[in-house]
Design a protein around this motif. Structure first.
Motif, PDB file in Angstrom:
ATOM      1  N   LEU A  60      -4.113 -22.509 -78.702  1.00  0.00           N
ATOM      2  CA  LEU A  60      -4.524 -21.951 -79.986  1.00  0.00           C
ATOM      3  C   LEU A  60      -4.295 -20.449 -80.078  1.00  0.00           C
ATOM      4  N   GLY A  61      -4.211 -19.786 -78.905  1.00  0.00           N
ATOM      5  CA  GLY A  61      -4.046 -18.341 -78.917  1.00  0.00           C
ATOM      6  C   GLY A  61      -5.299 -17.599 -79.295  1.00  0.00           C
ATOM      7  N   VAL A  62      -6.466 -18.204 -79.077  1.00  0.00           N
ATOM      8  CA  VAL A  62      -7.749 -17.558 -79.371  1.00  0.00           C
ATOM      9  C   VAL A  62      -8.654 -17.682 -78.160  1.00  0.00           C
ATOM     10  N   ALA A  63      -9.617 -16.770 -78.061  1.00  0.00           N
ATOM     11  CA  ALA A  63     -10.587 -16.815 -76.970  1.00  0.00           C
ATOM     12  C   ALA A  63     -11.742 -17.732 -77.359  1.00  0.00           C
ATOM     13  N   LEU A  64     -12.013 -18.723 -76.543  1.00  0.00           N
ATOM     14  CA  LEU A  64     -13.114 -19.652 -76.803  1.00  0.00           C
ATOM     15  C   LEU A  64     -14.336 -19.351 -75.948  1.00  0.00           C
ATOM     16  N   ARG A  65     -14.151 -18.519 -74.917  1.00  0.00           N
ATOM     17  CA  ARG A  65     -15.259 -18.138 -74.041  1.00  0.00           C
ATOM     18  C   ARG A  65     -15.652 -16.694 -74.310  1.00  0.00           C
ATOM     19  N   PRO A  66     -16.920 -16.336 -74.109  1.00  0.00           N
ATOM     20  CA  PRO A  66     -17.349 -14.951 -74.339  1.00  0.00           C
ATOM     21  C   PRO A  66     -16.618 -13.987 -73.412  1.00  0.00           C
ATOM     22  N   SER A  67     -16.327 -12.800 -73.948  1.00  0.00           N
ATOM     23  CA  SER A  67     -15.737 -11.712 -73.158  1.00  0.00           C
ATOM     24  C   SER A  67     -14.402 -12.095 -72.556  1.00  0.00           C
ATOM     25  N   GLN A  68     -13.660 -12.982 -73.255  1.00  0.00           N
ATOM     26  CA  GLN A  68     -12.336 -13.347 -72.783  1.00  0.00           C
ATOM     27  C   GLN A  68     -11.282 -12.577 -73.563  1.00  0.00           C
ATOM     28  N   PRO A  69     -10.102 -12.384 -72.991  1.00  0.00           N
ATOM     29  CA  PRO A  69      -9.055 -11.652 -73.712  1.00  0.00           C
ATOM     30  C   PRO A  69      -8.663 -12.383 -74.983  1.00  0.00           C
ATOM     31  N   THR A  70      -8.212 -11.654 -75.967  1.00  0.00           N
ATOM     32  CA  THR A  70      -7.716 -12.273 -77.193  1.00  0.00           C
ATOM     33  C   THR A  70      -6.320 -12.808 -76.948  1.00  0.00           C
ATOM     34  N   SER A  71      -5.749 -13.404 -77.982  1.00  0.00           N
ATOM     35  CA  SER A  71      -4.424 -14.004 -77.830  1.00  0.00           C
ATOM     36  C   SER A  71      -3.382 -12.962 -77.447  1.00  0.00           C
ATOM     37  N   HIS A  72      -3.618 -11.662 -77.806  1.00  0.00           N
ATOM     38  CA  HIS A  72      -2.628 -10.641 -77.490  1.00  0.00           C
ATOM     39  C   HIS A  72      -2.575 -10.346 -76.003  1.00  0.00           C
ATOM     40  N   SER A  73      -3.610 -10.781 -75.262  1.00  0.00           N
ATOM     41  CA  SER A  73      -3.654 -10.472 -73.841  1.00  0.00           C
ATOM     42  C   SER A  73      -2.978 -11.525 -72.980  1.00  0.00           C
ATOM     43  N   PHE A  74      -2.620 -12.664 -73.565  1.00  0.00           N
ATOM     44  CA  PHE A  74      -1.919 -13.669 -72.785  1.00  0.00           C
ATOM     45  C   PHE A  74      -0.539 -13.158 -72.428  1.00  0.00           C
ATOM     46  N   GLU A  75      -0.144 -13.364 -71.200  1.00  0.00           N
ATOM     47  CA  GLU A  75       1.167 -12.900 -70.761  1.00  0.00           C
ATOM     48  C   GLU A  75       2.227 -13.889 -71.236  1.00  0.00           C
ATOM     49  N   ALA A  76       2.686 -13.694 -72.422  1.00  0.00           N
ATOM     50  CA  ALA A  76       3.683 -14.582 -73.023  1.00  0.00           C
ATOM     51  C   ALA A  76       4.766 -13.737 -73.660  1.00  0.00           C
ATOM     52  N   PRO A  77       5.977 -14.248 -73.753  1.00  0.00           N
ATOM     53  CA  PRO A  77       7.055 -13.508 -74.410  1.00  0.00           C
ATOM     54  C   PRO A  77       6.694 -13.214 -75.865  1.00  0.00           C
ATOM     55  N   VAL A  78       7.263 -12.154 -76.416  1.00  0.00           N
ATOM     56  CA  VAL A  78       6.966 -11.786 -77.792  1.00  0.00           C
ATOM     57  C   VAL A  78       7.922 -12.448 -78.774  1.00  0.00           C
ATOM     58  N   ALA A  79       8.990 -13.048 -78.284  1.00  0.00           N
ATOM     59  CA  ALA A  79       9.961 -13.710 -79.155  1.00  0.00           C
ATOM     60  C   ALA A  79      10.442 -14.986 -78.502  1.00  0.00           C
ATOM     61  N   SER A  80      10.927 -15.898 -79.330  1.00  0.00           N
ATOM     62  CA  SER A  80      11.430 -17.164 -78.810  1.00  0.00           C
ATOM     63  C   SER A  80      12.690 -16.940 -77.989  1.00  0.00           C
ATOM     64  N   PRO A  81      13.071 -17.903 -77.139  1.00  0.00           N
ATOM     65  CA  PRO A  81      14.319 -17.777 -76.374  1.00  0.00           C
ATOM     66  C   PRO A  81      15.524 -17.634 -77.295  1.00  0.00           C
ATOM     67  N   ASP A  82      16.580 -17.030 -76.781  1.00  0.00           N
ATOM     68  CA  ASP A  82      17.804 -16.853 -77.572  1.00  0.00           C
ATOM     69  C   ASP A  82      18.305 -18.181 -78.128  1.00  0.00           C
TER      70      ASP A  82
END
Length: 244
Positions: A60-82
């Protein structure tokens, strides 16, 4: 996990499902958990495990637990593969949603096959994915990736299962967000032989409260005329051609 926390997580998940017009089956597929596990957790019949919560957060890209990083903190690429078009989420956000999906029936002349397609953003893999539901032949429901290359301006829904490809090529959306194009797949021929087939396909945005008729739609069905008009748009508005 204590009951109050489980209730809060369940409420957050249901809220995200409603906000995104996302089915529970689609979320289960994205999170790579069984639909049974998700249903039981949301109803309170089974506790949320930490592994399940983490998978739901990533899907979902959202934090469901208290004091967890938001979706921006997940280590994921910022764009789709070429290979999918190198698009960012902002560039394709208009595609996310639920669509009534229509195509001609392969086995019944003049009948229309109707089901749902959910298109959502996969946070972990940083690209759009799609999943089908409300199909009569649920065992053959498709799930795959969405390519949106800038050069052609078309959208591609691609399934690859052990090297077997199925693809829908969709033109630019109409003012109401409908997508029209062509579906290439395999159909049953003589005996058990599979043969390539191509048919028009239409994806119509489905509001949350919409009541659609699904399955095999016969000409006498009250929804048939409306569904036929949607499919006819594929050729009358030149979204796809079928030369003879």
């Amino acid at each position: 996990m204590i009951d109050t926390e489980a209730e809060r997580i369940s409420h957050c998940v249901r809220e995200e499902l409603a906000r995104r017009r996302l089915s529970r089956q689609a979320l289960a597929d994205m999170a790579r958990i069984s639909i049974s596990t998700l249903e039981k957790a949301l109803s309170g019949r089974r506790a949320f495990t930490l592994a399940t919560v983490i998978r739901l957060e990533q899907a979902l890209g959202v934090a469901l637990r208290p004091s967890q990083p938001t979706s921006h903190s997940f280590e994921a690429p910022v764009a789709s593969p070429d290979a999918m078009g190198s698009y960012s989420r902002g560039a394709v956000r208009w595609l996310e949603g639920r669509y009534l999906t229509l195509r001609p029936s392969f086995g019944y002349p003049n009948h229309i096959y109707a089901y749902l397609t959910d298109i959502v953003w996969n946070v972990g893999e940083a690209h759009l994915v799609f999943s089908e539901s409300e199909r009569l032949d649920s065992a053959f429901s498709q799930r795959g990736n969405v390519s949106v290359p800038h050069l052609s301006g078309h959208t591609y829904l691609v399934t690859n299962v052990d090297g077997q490809y199925r693809m829908a090529v969709l033109g630019r959306p109409t003012i109401r967000g409908a997508l029209y194009g062509i579906l290439t797949t395999l159909m049953v021929g003589h005996g058990s032989q599979l043969v390539p087939a191509a048919v028009p396909i239409a994806l119509v945005p489905s509001p949350p409260a919409a009541e659609w008729a699904f399955g095999l739609i016969a000409p006498e069905n009250p929804a048939y005329a409306r569904y036929r008009a949607e499919l006819d748009n594929v050729t009358t508005d030149d979204f796809a051609r079928f030369p003879r």
